[in-house]
Design an enzyme around this catalytic site. Structure first.
Site, short mmCIF file in Angstrom:
data_model
loop_
_atom_site.label_atom_id
_atom_site.label_comp_id
_atom_site.label_asym_id
_atom_site.label_seq_id
_atom_site.Cartn_x
_atom_site.Cartn_y
_atom_site.Cartn_z
CB CYS A 196 12.20 3.75 -7.30
SG CYS A 196 11.15 2.87 -8.46
CB CYS A 209 9.71 1.09 -6.11
SG CYS A 209 10.87 1.09 -7.46
CG ASP A 210 9.70 2.82 -2.54
OD1 ASP A 210 9.36 1.63 -2.44
OD2 ASP A 210 10.89 3.18 -2.58
#
Ligand code: NDP
Length: 318
Positions: free
Chosen positions: A138, A141-142
């Site tokens: 992701c 997200c990261d």
């Protein structure tokens, strides 16, 4: 003694942001929801470390801690959370008959499906080792953790193209590892990839293995070994982040042949709602969303599912 079968107004399957939000709303509406937590209690966010894009947490929050908070909030209003999985659902008559993996059979007036999706990985042993230490599924997200660094994205679909262009704004360089000599992504997304100067597409490459430093539980990815599947030549690339974007599998098998789904197994809901083709069954979160797939959008549809379940029950009593 007669065996009384449990009869619930609202049964929720799955415990990610969609399921918990549905539970909070359903419990506050006095539907006394029962929630089966499923195979991965807390859902996909329990596999990430810090969540920085969920509104309301200015300093970010640990994924598993956030899910624990959501669970407490759902329980505070009376949600009956239960470890276990739902293994069978008979939707031919209402109330629906539902079976859990401990053999318990129940009746449910409404069902909220919040079973999520599972990111696909390549299946390499080294990929497993560096999960949470450089390997992610992701970018939203990261990606932030790789600011100014070199990373790779593997995949050739819309997700890979979107993740590569998203990352390109943050990082120094993105290698897009594609196993064929063309992308599956839409033309518009392809153009975006080709027009981004710091994305280099590596055509006809497969991933052989990832390598890096491992000190106890701390893992730091250093690079990836690729193989050109036309020439068999090996190539080593120095990267610190490896984003796998080869698709997700919605966790909808339980409803195959029962609920309308698209060709990839995502449950189809009426646009702008969470209603499925069976009255009384609602689907929210990633099991019905292949486009946004964010915790906050999942939570939003969880709320919608609970409100719709409540209205459905009220309409049955009219
Ligand atoms: P897709 O199934 O469309 O694409 C998967 C990609 O990964 C393909 O290019 C495939 O290669 C590649 N791949 C699969 N397995 C491997 C492997 N083992 N090794 C290397 N590469 C592999 O998945 P997406 O997640 O990209 O998209 C899913 C759906 O969601 C699509 O319908 C897409 O259009 C949609 N979507 C829409 C978005 C939007 O509208 N903004 C954003 C994201 C997704 P190959 O091509 O060779 O099969």
């Amino acid at each position: 003694m007669t065996n009384t079968i449990e009869h619930h107004e609202c049964l929720i399957i799955g415990s990610g942001p969609a399921g918990y939000t549905a539970a909070i709303y359903a419990a506050r509406a006095d539907l006394k929801p029962v929630m089966y937590l499923g195979m991965q209690p807390g859902g996909q966010l329990t596999t990430t470390t810090e969540v920085e894009n969920y509104p309301g947490y200015p300093d970010g929050i640990d994924g598993p801690a956030m899910m624990e908070d959501l669970k407490k909030q759902a329980e505070r209003f009376g949600t009956d959370t239960r470890w276990g999985m739902i293994t069978e659902v008979d939707t031919t008559a209402r109330p629906f008959t539902v079976k859990a993996d401990d053999g318990k059979e129940m009746l449910a007036d409404t069902l909220i499906i919040a079973t999520g999706a599972t990111a696909k990985y390549l299946g390499l042993e080294s990929e497993e080792r560096f999960k949470g230490g450089g390997v992610s599924a992701c970018a939203t997200c990261d990606g932030f953790f790789y600011k100014g660094k070199d990373v790779a994205v593997v995949g050739g679909g819309d997700t890979a193209a979107e993740e590569a262009t998203y990352l390109a704004k943050l990082v120094n360089k993105v290698y897009l590892i594609v196993r064929r000599d063309e992308l599956r992504a839409s033309k518009a997304m392809q153009n975006r990839v080709f027009n981004t100067p710091n994305i280099e597409v590596l055509w006809n490459h497969n991933t052989k293995e990832l390598f890096g430093e491992e000190k106890g539980f701390t893992k730091t990815l250093k690079g990836v070994v690729l193989i050109n599947n036309k020439t068999n030549e090996e190539r080593v690339i120095d990267i610190e982040g490896f984003f796998v974007a080869i698709g997700h599998k919605p966790n909808s098998d339980l409803f195959a042949g029962v609920l309308d789904m698209d060709t990839t197994g995502y449950i189809m809901t009426k646009p702008g709602t969470t209603t499925t083709n069976i009255p009384g069954i609602f689907a929210c979160g990633d099991v019905q969303d292949k486009v946004y797939r964010q915790a906050v959008t999942a939570a939003g549809t969880g709320c919608m599912a609970a409100l719709e379940a409540e209205r459905f029950l009220a309409s049955q009593n009219d």
